[in-house]
Write an enzyme that holds these catalytic residues in place. Structure first.
Site, PDB file in Angstrom:
ATOM      1  N   HIS A  79      -0.380   0.001  -9.756  1.00  0.00           N
ATOM      2  CA  HIS A  79      -1.194  -0.851  -8.869  1.00  0.00           C
ATOM      3  C   HIS A  79      -1.700  -2.098  -9.614  1.00  0.00           C
ATOM      4  O   HIS A  79      -2.894  -2.318  -9.739  1.00  0.00           O
ATOM      5  CB  HIS A  79      -2.374  -0.035  -8.295  1.00  0.00           C
ATOM      6  CG  HIS A  79      -2.893  -0.626  -7.015  1.00  0.00           C
ATOM      7  ND1 HIS A  79      -3.346   0.149  -5.968  1.00  0.00           N
ATOM      8  CD2 HIS A  79      -3.042  -1.905  -6.602  1.00  0.00           C
ATOM      9  CE1 HIS A  79      -3.760  -0.636  -4.984  1.00  0.00           C
ATOM     10  NE2 HIS A  79      -3.583  -1.881  -5.347  1.00  0.00           N
ATOM     11  N   GLU A 114      -3.324   7.801  -5.519  1.00  0.00           N
ATOM     12  CA  GLU A 114      -3.565   7.084  -6.775  1.00  0.00           C
ATOM     13  C   GLU A 114      -4.917   7.514  -7.309  1.00  0.00           C
ATOM     14  O   GLU A 114      -5.835   7.717  -6.497  1.00  0.00           O
ATOM     15  CB  GLU A 114      -3.585   5.572  -6.553  1.00  0.00           C
ATOM     16  CG  GLU A 114      -2.262   4.997  -6.103  1.00  0.00           C
ATOM     17  CD  GLU A 114      -2.360   3.493  -5.791  1.00  0.00           C
ATOM     18  OE1 GLU A 114      -3.377   2.859  -6.143  1.00  0.00           O
ATOM     19  OE2 GLU A 114      -1.437   2.965  -5.180  1.00  0.00           O
ATOM     20  N   ARG A 174       0.831  -1.193   0.000  1.00  0.00           N
ATOM     21  CA  ARG A 174       0.000   0.000   0.000  1.00  0.00           C
ATOM     22  C   ARG A 174       0.869   1.248   0.000  1.00  0.00           C
ATOM     23  O   ARG A 174       1.866   1.325   0.738  1.00  0.00           O
ATOM     24  CB  ARG A 174      -0.880   0.049   1.260  1.00  0.00           C
ATOM     25  CG  ARG A 174      -2.188  -0.702   1.119  1.00  0.00           C
ATOM     26  CD  ARG A 174      -3.108  -0.036   0.107  1.00  0.00           C
ATOM     27  NE  ARG A 174      -4.334  -0.774  -0.134  1.00  0.00           N
ATOM     28  CZ  ARG A 174      -4.484  -1.747  -1.042  1.00  0.00           C
ATOM     29  NH1 ARG A 174      -3.476  -2.123  -1.800  1.00  0.00           N
ATOM     30  NH2 ARG A 174      -5.657  -2.343  -1.210  1.00  0.00           N
TER      31      ARG A 174
HETATM   32  P1  NAD Z   1      -2.287 -10.132   5.529  1.00  0.00           P
HETATM   33  O1  NAD Z   1      -3.288  -9.560   6.452  1.00  0.00           O
HETATM   34  O2  NAD Z   1      -2.334 -11.586   5.242  1.00  0.00           O
HETATM   35  O3  NAD Z   1      -0.818  -9.780   6.054  1.00  0.00           O
HETATM   36  C1  NAD Z   1      -0.465  -8.583   6.613  1.00  0.00           C
HETATM   37  C2  NAD Z   1       0.575  -8.870   7.676  1.00  0.00           C
HETATM   38  O4  NAD Z   1       1.095  -7.641   8.144  1.00  0.00           O
HETATM   39  C3  NAD Z   1       0.008  -9.594   8.890  1.00  0.00           C
HETATM   40  O5  NAD Z   1       0.701 -10.811   9.095  1.00  0.00           O
HETATM   41  C4  NAD Z   1       0.246  -8.629  10.028  1.00  0.00           C
HETATM   42  O6  NAD Z   1       0.553  -9.264  11.247  1.00  0.00           O
HETATM   43  C5  NAD Z   1       1.400  -7.818   9.512  1.00  0.00           C
HETATM   44  N1  NAD Z   1       1.553  -6.532  10.163  1.00  0.00           N
HETATM   45  C6  NAD Z   1       0.602  -5.685  10.614  1.00  0.00           C
HETATM   46  N2  NAD Z   1       1.158  -4.602  11.184  1.00  0.00           N
HETATM   47  C7  NAD Z   1       2.504  -4.764  11.074  1.00  0.00           C
HETATM   48  C8  NAD Z   1       3.617  -3.974  11.473  1.00  0.00           C
HETATM   49  N3  NAD Z   1       3.453  -2.815  12.084  1.00  0.00           N
HETATM   50  N4  NAD Z   1       4.839  -4.439  11.201  1.00  0.00           N
HETATM   51  C9  NAD Z   1       5.009  -5.636  10.580  1.00  0.00           C
HETATM   52  N5  NAD Z   1       3.988  -6.430  10.199  1.00  0.00           N
HETATM   53  C10 NAD Z   1       2.751  -5.987  10.433  1.00  0.00           C
HETATM   54  O7  NAD Z   1      -2.408  -9.288   4.188  1.00  0.00           O
HETATM   55  P2  NAD Z   1      -1.943  -9.720   2.739  1.00  0.00           P
HETATM   56  O8  NAD Z   1      -3.083 -10.364   2.045  1.00  0.00           O
HETATM   57  O9  NAD Z   1      -0.651 -10.426   2.832  1.00  0.00           O
HETATM   58  O10 NAD Z   1      -1.755  -8.273   2.077  1.00  0.00           O
HETATM   59  C11 NAD Z   1      -0.627  -7.491   2.404  1.00  0.00           C
HETATM   60  C12 NAD Z   1      -0.720  -6.117   1.775  1.00  0.00           C
HETATM   61  O11 NAD Z   1      -0.768  -6.210   0.366  1.00  0.00           O
HETATM   62  C13 NAD Z   1      -1.981  -5.329   2.145  1.00  0.00           C
HETATM   63  O12 NAD Z   1      -1.628  -3.986   2.317  1.00  0.00           O
HETATM   64  C14 NAD Z   1      -2.866  -5.459   0.907  1.00  0.00           C
HETATM   65  O13 NAD Z   1      -3.800  -4.419   0.798  1.00  0.00           O
HETATM   66  C15 NAD Z   1      -1.819  -5.400  -0.156  1.00  0.00           C
HETATM   67  N6  NAD Z   1      -2.206  -5.930  -1.456  1.00  0.00           N
HETATM   68  C16 NAD Z   1      -1.790  -5.233  -2.557  1.00  0.00           C
HETATM   69  C17 NAD Z   1      -2.076  -5.721  -3.809  1.00  0.00           C
HETATM   70  C18 NAD Z   1      -1.672  -4.966  -5.029  1.00  0.00           C
HETATM   71  O14 NAD Z   1      -2.403  -4.966  -5.999  1.00  0.00           O
HETATM   72  N7  NAD Z   1      -0.546  -4.301  -5.013  1.00  0.00           N
HETATM   73  C19 NAD Z   1      -2.760  -6.929  -3.949  1.00  0.00           C
HETATM   74  C20 NAD Z   1      -3.149  -7.629  -2.812  1.00  0.00           C
HETATM   75  C21 NAD Z   1      -2.835  -7.108  -1.569  1.00  0.00           C
HETATM   76  C1  MLT Z   2      -5.961  -5.472  -2.868  1.00  0.00           C
HETATM   77  O1  MLT Z   2      -5.872  -4.912  -1.774  1.00  0.00           O
HETATM   78  O2  MLT Z   2      -6.571  -6.549  -3.003  1.00  0.00           O
HETATM   79  C2  MLT Z   2      -5.259  -4.887  -4.029  1.00  0.00           C
HETATM   80  O3  MLT Z   2      -4.939  -3.584  -3.833  1.00  0.00           O
HETATM   81  C3  MLT Z   2      -5.788  -5.230  -5.338  1.00  0.00           C
HETATM   82  C4  MLT Z   2      -6.857  -4.380  -5.931  1.00  0.00           C
HETATM   83  O4  MLT Z   2      -6.568  -3.378  -6.540  1.00  0.00           O
HETATM   84  O5  MLT Z   2      -8.043  -4.726  -5.822  1.00  0.00           O
END
Ligand code: NAD
Ligand code: MLT
Length: 528
Positions: free
Chosen positions: A280, A262, A233
């Site tokens: 993204h 964004e 993010r």
């Molecule tokens: P998740 O909830 O499985 O994992 C997040 C992890 O972060 C958890 O294990 C949590 O304990 C840890 N965490 C929370 N606070 C923390 C801190 N201060 N320091 C260290 N670790 C900490 O989530 P996920 O499904 O693995 O997604 C991770 C990130 O990726 C999210 O921000 C999500 O929105 C993003 N994401 C982005 C895209 C994209 O298109 N770029 C796609 C999917 C997810």
């Molecule tokens: C998400 O949090 O799942 C990602 O940012 C992907 C999206 O754009 O939906």
């Protein structure tokens, strides 16, 4: 009843097919509304499906008088005001698993783009520059990858990095040494990760605690020449601090898929040759988009059909097996709640719910929410639902507590609700009987046995000969048919209770006339 579903961001057509297959669901897909038009039209919809573009703000949710559910086709819900959704009784569901693989693969692609300057070299070639010296890269083998946030995506990235023979050092508050050992990685503090990484990738959600987690001080701790990746993010990394760290030479390169603001067309970080970026795209694969849309579509259908959802964000998630066990109690709890508040007939300040017998060792939070919903409905009408029941009770200064006892009290399962208000406490208990369903079995300590539905009357009286007959005549005089009658007493000639089921609502006039009869202490009409 037809449910109207608004899909306001581009969602996979294949993914929303399950919704299209339901006869009473009408879908409005991508009407191209701007913020004002969305605000103008949102009150026509029961469900809203979004990705990350639509900003589901408080003003939008407050205007959404029909909205029951917001489905986020993806993980991050930072574009949704969860507090406002909860306050307005709108459940938010997401699709937490569907894009994990795509986001992890994208992260690896970004790490490799950085290590081998692939985007920059390609760009130079397109500019007709054959330059082999400028784009000498580094191998990943035996480099250290620092992972901040080892959740679903972080863990998948770590596994893939191991495949590249990298050393992985990770920080996550929930990472245990055992799990790290199983994965063949090192469990470390944030500072250790920042100091150790040749590449550092962040995979936390964007929260108050993670906003600018990677800031100027964090860059100071890092190795000279470190490379930074953010496919999680925008905002986890302080973009100004990153810019300065690249310009100063501390950071050799950065790969960014997400940004603080964004979308954009110009960004100062993109003026730097050390930065590679995508708009993204982490979850933008055919597979991920189909799975996340299917997942939220199914949850929206489940919700609209009155079933428990799989991935609630603003309510605790209950494993489906446990949900199966407790769902039958929802109806009983709600009816007991409505019964007790009608019986108390005043504004209360305390609700205590005791679960006995087989209910003592299962998760009963959702049952409590249904009981509280039954109580608050009397004050708040349809504004209250399972999502906001506890929030609204708290806002009204009503304490809610739950206790459990394995003692059977004559029933294999028993829910007892006690409410307290200015005039004292009232208590009711009910059970689910095999084959008979919900039964009301106790009212203020008296034993009864009735189905908690329809029009009921509770009469407190003195146990004396002739009372029951006089009562029957009084109801007959008002042309009210008594369907069932239960009587119990504390002792002979002492306090007693009558629980009647009648065929229609007991109007105030009839109620006050019946209450005037000798030996009658109180008459309460209850409509369930
Ligand atoms: P998740 O909830 O499985 O994992 C997040 C992890 O972060 C958890 O294990 C949590 O304990 C840890 N965490 C929370 N606070 C923390 C801190 N201060 N320091 C260290 N670790 C900490 O989530 P996920 O499904 O693995 O997604 C991770 C990130 O990726 C999210 O921000 C999500 O929105 C993003 N994401 C982005 C895209 C994209 O298109 N770029 C796609 C999917 C997810
Ligand atoms: C998400 O949090 O799942 C990602 O940012 C992907 C999206 O754009 O939906």
């Amino acid at each position: 009843m037809t449910y109207r579903v608004l899909v306001s961001d581009p969602l996979s057509d294949e993914g929303i097919k399950p919704l299209r297959e339901i006869e009473n669901i009408e879908i409005v897909k991508n009407p191209g509304w701007d913020e004002a038009a969305l605000l103008e039209n949102i009150d026509q919809f029961d469900a809203l499906l979004v990705r990350s573009q639509t900003q589901v703000t408080r003003p939008l949710l407050e205007k959404a008088s029909r909205l029951k559910i917001v489905g986020r086709a993806g993980v991050g819900v930072d574009n949704i005001d969860l507090e406002a959704a909860t306050e307005n009784g709108i459940i938010v569901v997401n699709a937490p698993n569907g894009n994990t693989n795509s986001a992890a693969e994208h992260t690896v692609a970004m790490i490799m783009s950085l290590s081998r300057n692939i985007p920059q070299a390609f760009y130079a070639l397109k500019q007709k520059q054959w330059d082999r010296k400028r784009f000498v890269g580094v191998e990943l083998k035996q480099k250290t990858l620092g992972v901040v946030g080892l959740g679903r995506i972080g863990a998948e990235v770590a596994k893939r990095a191991k495949g590249q023979r990298m050393n992985v050092v990770a920080y996550d508050p929930f990472l245990t040494d055992e799990k790290a050992e199983r994965m063949g990685i090192t469990n470390a503090t944030l500072e250790e990760v920042l100091r150790a990484g040749d590449f550092i990738t962040v995979h936390t959600p964007l929260l108050k605690e993670t906003k600018h987690l990677i800031n100027a001080e964090a860059f100071e701790l890092m190795k000279d020449g470190v490379q930074i990746v953010n496919c999680a993010r925008g905002g986890i990394i302080d973009e100004d601090a990153l810019y300065d760290a690249i310009v100063s030479g501390k950071v050799a390169g950065a790969a960014l898929d997400v940004f603080e603001q964004e979308p954009f067309t110009e960004h100062k970080l993109l003026t730097l040759p050390e930065v590679v970026a995508t708009p993204h795209l982490g979850a933008s694969t055919i597979e991920a988009q189909e799975i996340v849309a299917i997942d939220v579509s199914h949850d929206v259908i489940r919700f609209l059909e009155g079933k428990a959802v799989r991935h609630p964000v603003n309510m605790p998630s209950i494993p489906s097996e446990a949900m199966h066990q407790i769902e039958p109690y929802f109806y009983l709890a709600e009816k007991l709640g409505t019964f007790i508040i009608d019986l108390a007939n005043e504004v209360i300040n305390d609700i205590r719910i005791t679960y006995s017998g087989e209910l003592s060792d299962i998760e009963t939070g959702p049952v409590t929410r249904n009981a509280v919903k039954g109580i608050l409905k009397r004050f708040l009408g349809s504004r209250v639902n399972d999502v906001n029941a506890l929030y609204l009770a708290d806002r009204k200064g009503i304490t809610v507590s739950e206790s459990k006892t394995s003692a059977q009290k004559g029933f294999t399962n028993l829910i007892t609700i006690e409410v307290t208000g200015p005039s004292g406490s009232r208590k009711v208990a009910g059970t689910l009987l095999n084959g008979l369903g919900a039964r009301l079995v106790r009212v203020d300590g008296y034993q009864v046995d009735a189905t908690p539905e329809g029009h009921m009357v509770v009469i407190q009286h003195i146990d004396q000969p002739g009372v029951i007959g006089r009562m029957g005549s009084a109801f007959a005089e008002h042309n009210i048919n008594i369907a069932t009658m239960q009587v119990d007493r504390s002792d002979v000639g002492g306090n007693a209770i009558m629980l009647l089921t009648i065929d229609r609502h007991l109007e105030d006039k009839a109620l006050s006339e019946i209450a005037l009869l000798d030996e009658i202490k109180s008459v309460t009409a209850i409509d369930l």
